[in-house]
Design a protein around this motif. Structure first.
Motif, short mmCIF file in Angstrom:
data_model
loop_
_atom_site.label_atom_id
_atom_site.label_comp_id
_atom_site.label_asym_id
_atom_site.label_seq_id
_atom_site.Cartn_x
_atom_site.Cartn_y
_atom_site.Cartn_z
N GLY A 17 0.81 -1.21 0.00
CA GLY A 17 0.00 0.00 0.00
C GLY A 17 0.84 1.26 0.00
N ASN A 18 1.88 1.29 0.83
CA ASN A 18 2.73 2.49 0.92
C ASN A 18 3.53 2.72 -0.36
N THR A 19 3.94 1.63 -1.02
CA THR A 19 4.70 1.76 -2.27
C THR A 19 3.83 2.41 -3.35
N VAL A 20 2.61 1.90 -3.50
CA VAL A 20 1.69 2.45 -4.50
C VAL A 20 1.36 3.92 -4.20
N LEU A 21 1.09 4.21 -2.92
CA LEU A 21 0.71 5.57 -2.54
C LEU A 21 1.87 6.56 -2.70
N ALA A 22 3.09 6.12 -2.38
CA ALA A 22 4.25 7.01 -2.53
C ALA A 22 4.40 7.46 -3.98
N ILE A 23 4.19 6.52 -4.90
CA ILE A 23 4.29 6.85 -6.33
C ILE A 23 3.17 7.82 -6.74
N ILE A 24 1.94 7.51 -6.32
CA ILE A 24 0.79 8.36 -6.68
C ILE A 24 0.96 9.77 -6.11
N LYS A 25 1.34 9.85 -4.83
CA LYS A 25 1.51 11.16 -4.20
C LYS A 25 2.63 11.97 -4.85
N GLY A 26 3.75 11.29 -5.11
CA GLY A 26 4.88 11.98 -5.71
C GLY A 26 4.54 12.57 -7.07
N LEU A 27 3.88 11.78 -7.92
CA LEU A 27 3.50 12.25 -9.25
C LEU A 27 2.45 13.36 -9.17
N ALA A 28 1.46 13.16 -8.28
CA ALA A 28 0.40 14.17 -8.13
C ALA A 28 0.96 15.47 -7.57
#
Length: 288
Positions: A17-28
């Motif tokens: 979960g944290n891996t997916v969210l880190a990518i989404i947050k970083g890009l956003a």
């Protein structure tokens, strides 16, 4: 499913979960001009490493007792918790430092679509917190509890980012830094949560007396054993997912040494059967 397996599954859930969210947050955050989201991504990235530490701690702390560790390896868990707290403090410090730099630097308003991203993240992180916290209570894992609070602090960071971006968008030019102030507030909350996670782990390492409910249960179960009149001293120390017990049991003074020995074994077996989270039990027989 055993407690150890349940804890390990919860940790893998956190890592993915944290891996997916880190990518989404970083890009956003990058494409949406939001440092609060970038700060959120930084925290999620540290959460990934922290969750790997928790996974290692759970696996190591549940290794069986050996010659050098007669009480097992459970104390590795609070030590891992200290490292997890270190990750939290580090991420909070980085977020605070970068927020202060950005507050004084002119920049564009965040994009409005970042609010939708944050809304979804907040819901997911709160769900993750509730799930992992439930597993930590079921397994008596202090490091898993720390991992759960990582999710909660992440949710609060996202709430702060949501508020900051909403203020910046609603009030417009001149309020671009609201996003950065939100990130700064979030870093303070992360530090506060760090203390909340650190305190129980320190209590475990120091064998602090915080197990009154369990002691009461032990006394009740003990008196249900035929031949045990009552109990006297009862000391408990937590180690990993288990509780080690030193108990003084009062019996009739007229029984033989062998009868007292057999009673101690019966009491020990009963306690471990009725209270599965109990590990080692040392019974001292007192004559009445």
């Amino acid at each position: 499913m055993s407690k150890v397996e349940s804890a390990i599954r919860a940790t893998y859930f956190s890592i993915i979960g944290n891996t997916v969210l880190a990518i989404i947050k970083g890009l956003a955050g990058f494409f949406g001009n939001s440092y609060a989201l970038v700060a959120d991504a930084i925290e999620s990235t540290t959460d990934i490493f922290a969750s790997f530490l928790v996974l290692f701690g759970i696996k190591y702390s549940n290794k069986p007792a050996d010659k050098n560790h007669p009480y097992g390896h459970g104390r590795a868990e609070p030590l891992i918790t200290f490292l997890v707290v270190g990750f939290l403090i580090t991420s909070a410090t980085i977020i605070a430092y970068e927020s202060i730099l950005h507050i004084g630097t002119p920049h564009d308003l965040p994009k409005s679509w970042t609010l939708y991203v944050l809304g979804a993240i907040i819901v997911w992180k709160e769900y993750s917190f509730q799930l992992v916290l439930k597993r930590s209570k079921e397994t008596n894992s202090s490091s898993l509890r720390a991992d759960a609070w990582h999710h909660r602090s992440d949710a609060i960071t996202s709430v702060a980012a949501f508020v900051g971006i909403a203020i910046a968008l609603f009030l417009g030019k001149g309020f671009e830094s609201a996003d950065d102030w939100a990130a700064l507030f979030a870093s303070g909350f992360i530090l506060y949560n760090s203390y909340l996670i650190f305190r129980p782990a320190l209590s475990e390492i120091m064998d602090e007396h915080v197990h009154d409910d369990l002691i009461e249960t032990i006394r009740t179960v003990s008196k249900s054993v035929d031949g045990i009149i009552t109990t006297e001293k009862c000391f408990i120390r937590k180690s990993g997912m288990k509780y080690h017990v030193d108990l003084h049991a009062i019996v009739k003074a007229t029984i033989s040494v062998k009868e007292g020995h057999d009673l101690a074994h019966q009491l020990k077996d009963t306690l471990r059967a009725e209270i599965p989270e109990i590990g080692h039990v040392l019974i001292h027989i007192e004559p009445n």
